[in-house]
Motif scaffolding. Structure first.
Motif, PDB file in Angstrom:
ATOM      1  N   LEU A 167       0.830  -1.212   0.000  1.00  0.00           N
ATOM      2  CA  LEU A 167       0.000   0.000   0.000  1.00  0.00           C
ATOM      3  C   LEU A 167       0.861   1.257   0.000  1.00  0.00           C
ATOM      4  O   LEU A 167       0.545   2.230  -0.693  1.00  0.00           O
ATOM      5  N   ASP A 168       1.940   1.238   0.779  1.00  0.00           N
ATOM      6  CA  ASP A 168       2.840   2.392   0.838  1.00  0.00           C
ATOM      7  C   ASP A 168       3.437   2.691  -0.530  1.00  0.00           C
ATOM      8  O   ASP A 168       3.510   3.851  -0.949  1.00  0.00           O
ATOM      9  N   VAL A 169       3.872   1.646  -1.251  1.00  0.00           N
ATOM     10  CA  VAL A 169       4.442   1.851  -2.588  1.00  0.00           C
ATOM     11  C   VAL A 169       3.367   2.369  -3.531  1.00  0.00           C
ATOM     12  O   VAL A 169       3.597   3.305  -4.305  1.00  0.00           O
ATOM     13  N   LEU A 170       2.185   1.783  -3.452  1.00  0.00           N
ATOM     14  CA  LEU A 170       1.081   2.232  -4.302  1.00  0.00           C
ATOM     15  C   LEU A 170       0.745   3.692  -4.014  1.00  0.00           C
ATOM     16  O   LEU A 170       0.491   4.474  -4.937  1.00  0.00           O
ATOM     17  N   HIS A 171       0.800   4.084  -2.741  1.00  0.00           N
ATOM     18  CA  HIS A 171       0.561   5.483  -2.385  1.00  0.00           C
ATOM     19  C   HIS A 171       1.640   6.379  -2.980  1.00  0.00           C
ATOM     20  O   HIS A 171       1.350   7.451  -3.517  1.00  0.00           O
ATOM     21  N   ASP A 172       2.896   5.949  -2.875  1.00  0.00           N
ATOM     22  CA  ASP A 172       3.998   6.732  -3.462  1.00  0.00           C
ATOM     23  C   ASP A 172       3.787   6.926  -4.960  1.00  0.00           C
ATOM     24  O   ASP A 172       4.083   7.988  -5.505  1.00  0.00           O
ATOM     25  N   LEU A 173       3.296   5.891  -5.619  1.00  0.00           N
ATOM     26  CA  LEU A 173       3.132   5.941  -7.074  1.00  0.00           C
ATOM     27  C   LEU A 173       1.908   6.735  -7.512  1.00  0.00           C
ATOM     28  O   LEU A 173       1.934   7.387  -8.557  1.00  0.00           O
ATOM     29  N   THR A 174       0.834   6.696  -6.722  1.00  0.00           N
ATOM     30  CA  THR A 174      -0.413   7.328  -7.153  1.00  0.00           C
ATOM     31  C   THR A 174      -0.677   8.672  -6.477  1.00  0.00           C
ATOM     32  O   THR A 174      -1.481   9.453  -6.981  1.00  0.00           O
TER      33      THR A 174
END
Length: 169
Positions: free
Chosen positions: A111-118
């Motif tokens: 989720l953290d990576v997805l947040h960084d990306l989006t």
């Protein structure tokens, strides 16, 4: 200046992901980034590269990059070589997700990576829904702790492309 022995040693260290000429070009770039000439590149020096500074994953990558010597710098970049194996690329991606370096990736890590990306483009609830669906399609749940072999299983047949061109002068 690099000797022939140095070049061959670096080539071997990165599993021949780069040609000798590419290693020389990377050495020139490394020396440009290593502003204090100490033989290591700091986080601040990496952030001086505009393309890196604006990368949404730059803070995660800095954790992997800070204090690299030339040999480690080339090894880091080797995951982006067209000659890198799929296994090398997957190992790199796993390290990006495994922020605490414990060999396991949790739902929250992803989720953290997805947040960084989006960023703010999608809501936290939408991110959770998308990630839950992707995990379920791959046979996992929100409670799964993914290890390297799980990443290989999920990404191993994906035709993953992660390439960057090394300009050779």
């Amino acid at each position: 200046m690099l000797t022939q022995y140095d070049i061959e040693e670096v080539q071997q260290h990165c599993n021949n992901a780069f040609s000798q000429q590419e290693i020389l070009s990377l050495y020139d770039r490394f020396c440009q980034l290593d502003r204090n000439g100490g033989g290591f590149i700091s986080a601040e020096e990496f952030l001086s590269v505009p393309e890196f500074a604006v990368n949404p994953l730059s803070q995660r990558l800095l954790r992997m990059l800070d204090g690299l010597n030339f040999k480690e710098f080339v090894a880091f970049l080797s995951a982006f070589s067209p000659r890198a194996t799929l296994q090398q690329k997957i190992e790199f991606i796993f390290k990006v997700y495994d922020s605490d370096c414990n060999g396991k990736v949790t739902f929250n890590d992803m989720l953290d990576v997805l947040h960084d990306l989006t960023g703010q483009f999608i809501s936290e609830q939408q991110r959770e829904q998308v990630l839950t669906q992707v995990l379920e399609e791959a046979g996992y749940t929100k409670d799964s702790l993914l290890v390297m072999s799980d990443f290989v299983k999920i990404l191993g047949s994906s035709g993953l492309k992660m390439e960057v061109e090394v300009p050779v002068d």
